[in-house]
Design a protein around this motif. Structure first.
Motif, PDB file in Angstrom:
ATOM      1  N   ARG A 147      -3.423 119.331   5.681  1.00  0.00           N
ATOM      2  CA  ARG A 147      -3.996 119.273   4.457  1.00  0.00           C
ATOM      3  C   ARG A 147      -3.784 117.918   3.657  1.00  0.00           C
ATOM      4  O   ARG A 147      -2.600 117.281   3.824  1.00  0.00           O
ATOM      5  N   ILE A 148      -4.795 117.583   2.765  1.00  0.00           N
ATOM      6  CA  ILE A 148      -4.399 116.478   1.897  1.00  0.00           C
ATOM      7  C   ILE A 148      -3.491 116.914   0.561  1.00  0.00           C
ATOM      8  O   ILE A 148      -4.064 117.776  -0.279  1.00  0.00           O
ATOM      9  N   LEU A 149      -2.379 116.360   0.573  1.00  0.00           N
ATOM     10  CA  LEU A 149      -1.718 116.600  -0.480  1.00  0.00           C
ATOM     11  C   LEU A 149      -1.760 115.629  -1.646  1.00  0.00           C
ATOM     12  O   LEU A 149      -1.574 116.035  -2.845  1.00  0.00           O
ATOM     13  N   LYS A 150      -1.931 114.346  -1.408  1.00  0.00           N
ATOM     14  CA  LYS A 150      -2.232 113.247  -2.460  1.00  0.00           C
ATOM     15  C   LYS A 150      -3.428 112.404  -1.759  1.00  0.00           C
ATOM     16  O   LYS A 150      -3.055 111.807  -0.483  1.00  0.00           O
ATOM     17  N   ASP A 151      -4.394 112.181  -2.274  1.00  0.00           N
ATOM     18  CA  ASP A 151      -5.361 111.405  -2.064  1.00  0.00           C
ATOM     19  C   ASP A 151      -5.324 110.105  -2.263  1.00  0.00           C
ATOM     20  O   ASP A 151      -4.499 109.625  -3.201  1.00  0.00           O
ATOM     21  N   LEU A 152      -6.104 108.870  -1.836  1.00  0.00           N
ATOM     22  CA  LEU A 152      -6.221 107.702  -2.023  1.00  0.00           C
ATOM     23  C   LEU A 152      -6.567 107.420  -3.353  1.00  0.00           C
ATOM     24  O   LEU A 152      -7.492 108.497  -3.879  1.00  0.00           O
ATOM     25  N   ARG A 153      -6.460 106.418  -3.918  1.00  0.00           N
ATOM     26  CA  ARG A 153      -7.007 106.055  -5.390  1.00  0.00           C
ATOM     27  C   ARG A 153      -7.972 105.276  -5.080  1.00  0.00           C
ATOM     28  O   ARG A 153      -8.908 104.975  -5.703  1.00  0.00           O
ATOM     29  N   THR A 154      -8.035 104.474  -4.082  1.00  0.00           N
ATOM     30  CA  THR A 154      -9.194 103.516  -3.674  1.00  0.00           C
ATOM     31  C   THR A 154     -10.199 104.097  -3.016  1.00  0.00           C
ATOM     32  O   THR A 154      -9.914 104.801  -2.153  1.00  0.00           O
ATOM     33  N   GLY A 155     -11.294 103.620  -3.248  1.00  0.00           N
ATOM     34  CA  GLY A 155     -12.582 104.050  -2.638  1.00  0.00           C
ATOM     35  C   GLY A 155     -12.585 102.952  -1.265  1.00  0.00           C
ATOM     36  O   GLY A 155     -12.602 101.831  -1.456  1.00  0.00           O
TER      37      GLY A 155
ATOM     38  N   LEU B 212      -2.397  87.692   4.300  1.00  0.00           N
ATOM     39  CA  LEU B 212      -3.525  88.219   3.946  1.00  0.00           C
ATOM     40  C   LEU B 212      -3.503  88.856   2.711  1.00  0.00           C
ATOM     41  O   LEU B 212      -2.558  89.364   2.178  1.00  0.00           O
ATOM     42  N   PRO B 213      -4.777  88.679   2.042  1.00  0.00           N
ATOM     43  CA  PRO B 213      -4.748  89.446   0.459  1.00  0.00           C
ATOM     44  C   PRO B 213      -4.755  90.981   1.052  1.00  0.00           C
ATOM     45  O   PRO B 213      -5.536  91.342   1.794  1.00  0.00           O
ATOM     46  N   VAL B 214      -3.892  91.761   0.477  1.00  0.00           N
ATOM     47  CA  VAL B 214      -3.870  93.137   0.689  1.00  0.00           C
ATOM     48  C   VAL B 214      -3.834  93.963  -0.771  1.00  0.00           C
ATOM     49  O   VAL B 214      -3.546  93.412  -1.591  1.00  0.00           O
ATOM     50  N   GLU B 215      -4.205  95.219  -0.676  1.00  0.00           N
ATOM     51  CA  GLU B 215      -4.243  96.208  -1.490  1.00  0.00           C
ATOM     52  C   GLU B 215      -3.287  97.311  -1.001  1.00  0.00           C
ATOM     53  O   GLU B 215      -3.570  97.638   0.230  1.00  0.00           O
ATOM     54  N   VAL B 216      -2.653  98.021  -1.782  1.00  0.00           N
ATOM     55  CA  VAL B 216      -1.591  99.084  -0.953  1.00  0.00           C
ATOM     56  C   VAL B 216      -1.954 100.299  -1.846  1.00  0.00           C
ATOM     57  O   VAL B 216      -2.105 100.491  -3.217  1.00  0.00           O
ATOM     58  N   ASP B 217      -2.127 101.290  -0.806  1.00  0.00           N
ATOM     59  CA  ASP B 217      -2.484 102.722  -1.501  1.00  0.00           C
ATOM     60  C   ASP B 217      -1.838 103.577  -0.477  1.00  0.00           C
ATOM     61  O   ASP B 217      -1.078 103.060   0.515  1.00  0.00           O
ATOM     62  N   PHE B 218      -1.384 104.725  -0.872  1.00  0.00           N
ATOM     63  CA  PHE B 218      -0.981 105.831  -0.281  1.00  0.00           C
ATOM     64  C   PHE B 218      -1.720 107.283   0.075  1.00  0.00           C
ATOM     65  O   PHE B 218      -2.524 107.536  -1.064  1.00  0.00           O
ATOM     66  N   LEU B 219      -1.430 107.879   0.847  1.00  0.00           N
ATOM     67  CA  LEU B 219      -2.272 109.141   1.227  1.00  0.00           C
ATOM     68  C   LEU B 219      -1.177 110.150   1.727  1.00  0.00           C
ATOM     69  O   LEU B 219      -0.166 109.726   2.526  1.00  0.00           O
ATOM     70  N   GLU B 220      -1.010 111.305   1.049  1.00  0.00           N
ATOM     71  CA  GLU B 220       0.062 112.335   1.824  1.00  0.00           C
ATOM     72  C   GLU B 220      -0.712 113.498   2.430  1.00  0.00           C
ATOM     73  O   GLU B 220      -1.581 113.968   1.618  1.00  0.00           O
TER      74      GLU B 220
END
Ligand code: 5GP
Ligand code: MG
Ligand code: MG
Length: 183
Positions: free
Chosen positions: A87-95, A64-72
């Motif tokens: 608590r959010i330590l690192k939010d997504l870059r992607t909307g 599948l076409p995918v985009e990868v992002d991370f949340l901490e």
């Protein structure tokens, strides 16, 4: 000279082999492909840090076409209370508004982390949000939540390997093992 903090001695007993994990991921990938058939570009969100190995293997199985992002996120209790905060330590870059999203978690234990992340991401109005966890410990659940797909249900044991740590060690083990203290 500073000494490293003393850690009790332990051994790791294999619980799930690398081969079993790979076979299970192949099967899960087929289910995910069916669920997201026709999605233009799926946003696959790994929860750091424990899911990094799982997400790496999972996305390479997805046709599948995918985009990868991370949340901490970091969960902590406040001692006596059973109320837990995340608590959010690192939010997504992607909307993710209007997007199809797959959240990838290592272990669902009490369920606080996954339920919080689902609430957080749903507040951003994705088109479709699904969740997958490699491991599930249903006997430990305090919040009524479950991942849409689970790799393996396991008993209440402390596990490491395949991305999952004990005090930042053992993430590089290729299999899942349980920690057994020897002293
Ligand atoms: P919960 O579902 O309780 O909010 O939290 C799940 C998180 O707790 C997992 O993502 C993981 O980071 C941690 N956790 C739960 N069980 C284990 C375990 O057996 N071993 C390790 N290393 N972490 C665990
Ligand atoms: Mg986790
Ligand atoms: Mg951890």
């Amino acid at each position: 000279m500073s000494q490293p903090a003393a850690q009790p001695a332990y051994v790791i007993d294999q619980m799930i082999s690398a081969k079993s994990i790979a076979a299970r991921i192949e099967a899960l990938a087929r289910l995910i492909e069916t669920e997201f058939h026709g999605t233009e570009k799926l946003v696959v969100v790994g929860l750091l840090r424990g899911s990094f190995v799982f997400i790496a293997d999972l996305v390479r199985e997805l046709r599948l076409p995918v985009e990868v992002d991370f949340l901490e996120v970091s969960s902590y209790g406040d001692g006596m209370e059973s109320s837990r905060e995340v608590r959010i330590l690192k939010d997504l870059r992607t909307g993710i508004e209007g997007r199809d999203v797959l959240v990838v978690e290592d272990i669902v234990d009490t369920g606080y982390t996954l339920s919080h992340v689902i609430r957080l991401l749903n507040s951003r109005n994705p088109h479709k949000l699904r969740t997958i966890a490699l491991l599930d410990k249903p006997s430990r659940r305090e919040v009524d939540v479950r991942a849409d797909w689970t790799g393996f249900e396991i008993p209440d044991e402390f596990v490491v390997g395949y991305g999952i740590d004990y005090a930042q060690r053992d993430r590089n083990l290729p299999h899942i093992g349980k920690v057994r203290f020897t002293e």
